[in-house]
Design an enzyme around this catalytic site. Sequence first.
Site, PDB file in Angstrom:
ATOM      1  N   GLY A  10      59.493  70.140 -24.545  1.00  0.00           N
ATOM      2  CA  GLY A  10      58.439  69.503 -25.473  1.00  0.00           C
ATOM      3  C   GLY A  10      57.423  70.366 -25.669  1.00  0.00           C
ATOM      4  N   PHE A  11      56.553  70.235 -26.269  1.00  0.00           N
ATOM      5  CA  PHE A  11      55.420  71.339 -26.693  1.00  0.00           C
ATOM      6  C   PHE A  11      54.579  71.608 -25.609  1.00  0.00           C
ATOM      7  CE2 PHE A  11      50.790  70.509 -27.953  1.00  0.00           C
ATOM      8  CZ  PHE A  11      50.637  71.838 -28.142  1.00  0.00           C
ATOM      9  N   ASN A  32      65.495  65.093 -21.487  1.00  0.00           N
ATOM     10  CA  ASN A  32      66.312  64.090 -22.029  1.00  0.00           C
ATOM     11  C   ASN A  32      66.468  64.323 -23.826  1.00  0.00           C
ATOM     12  OD1 ASN A  32      64.076  62.500 -22.624  1.00  0.00           O
ATOM     13  ND2 ASN A  32      64.956  60.880 -21.819  1.00  0.00           N
ATOM     14  N   TYR A 150      51.376  53.152 -22.638  1.00  0.00           N
ATOM     15  CA  TYR A 150      51.003  54.513 -22.146  1.00  0.00           C
ATOM     16  C   TYR A 150      49.809  54.696 -21.415  1.00  0.00           C
ATOM     17  CZ  TYR A 150      49.949  59.434 -23.206  1.00  0.00           C
ATOM     18  OH  TYR A 150      49.639  60.807 -23.081  1.00  0.00           O
ATOM     19  N   ARG A 190      50.378  62.898 -34.590  1.00  0.00           N
ATOM     20  CA  ARG A 190      49.173  63.180 -33.964  1.00  0.00           C
ATOM     21  C   ARG A 190      48.442  64.096 -35.023  1.00  0.00           C
ATOM     22  NH1 ARG A 190      50.747  65.199 -27.919  1.00  0.00           N
ATOM     23  NH2 ARG A 190      52.592  65.697 -28.776  1.00  0.00           N
TER      24      ARG A 190
END
Length: 314
Positions: A10-11, A32, A150, A190
């Site tokens: 990811g980032f 994943n 979340y 975002r």
Amino acid sequence: MVIIVTGGAGFLGSHLCDKLVELDHQVICIDNLLTGSLNNIVHLQQSPNFQFIQADASEGLPQDLDFDQIYHLASPASPNKDNPKSYQALPFDTMQVNTFGTWSLCEEALARGAKFLFASTSEVYGDPLEHPQKETYQGNVSTLGPRSVYDEAKRFGETVTSAFVRYNNLDGKIIRIFNTYGPRMAPDGRVVIEFVTAALQNKPFPVFGDGKQTRSFCFVSDLIDGLTLAMEKGVKGEVYNLGNPQEFTILELAEKIKQLTNTSSEISLVGSLPKDDPMRRCPDIQKAREMLGWEPKVSLEEGLKKLIVYLQTK
Ligand code: NAD
Ligand code: UDP
């Protein structure tokens, strides 16, 4: 050392893998590819110090691995309900990886005497009634609202981590990450990546609500320094805010990006503020300053310039 990074494609995870490989550690990235991409780690694949395993971290580790540290970053991270990679679009994956996943990984770390770091979020403060937010603030969070899959999963992930520390003596730490931006951020809704992308295409900045809500924006290199310092110098069982304490309204962010890109994009108020969208958010980082010797170095203007150049040359 052998270090596991979940969410390493990811980032934030990919920048963390970069830094750990540079420091000559053996890095095992477990991802994943739910919201991340192989493009983020393709440059690492040639390194003998880097291994990628495609697997779901909700189920713990995919195979018997020996290691010294785990950074648990795997989780969708964008709140934007219209984006297919957001946590609102992936509610069950989000809950599982932050709860069952955290639990299993704590067990694995404990069994090997390894250190564990859980990537939590400023979202545990919800729509905060205390400002700026200190680690002692317990938050104003809805258990039922659209962001709860979340927020509450991260809150329970924190509880799991702290219980493993308290009852089993795990060497675990919790980091509450505030809005972080930079190269490799996916266009997942975002605000920084949405606005910079819009600016480069001369499209309007889609501002939700009246744009007077605030956030503070941390550049990725600062955040990664904070994560590694927390792993090395952080005290077992402690929680640290990591973020940039300079606060901006969303309108100010749009104006800054407009000025830096020289775009013809205009600000467009596109509807009411999404439900439970926090009105103010800004970290108190005194604890990280004192206990980790950490503070951000990159200003918003400097960081935005780096992101703009990255997107222009990509
Ligand atoms: P990201 O979406 O770019 O990275 C998350 C990575 O986790 C992706 O590569 C994704 O494929 C992987 N992943 C998701 N579920 C998984 C699973 N079950 N098993 C294995 N891999 C899985 O998001 P990011 O911004 O890099 O966020 C990384 C972490 O930091 C997340 O835990 C997020 O909650 C936290 N965080 C980020 C920010 C921020 O501003 N970037 C703020 C607060 C918290
Ligand atoms: N936002 C916006 N336009 C966008 C994306 C976000 O006005 O295209 C607003 C959003 O409503 C929030 C702030 O910008 O008030 C930050 O949103 P982001 O999705 O980056 O994450 P959050 O800080 O809410 O977790």
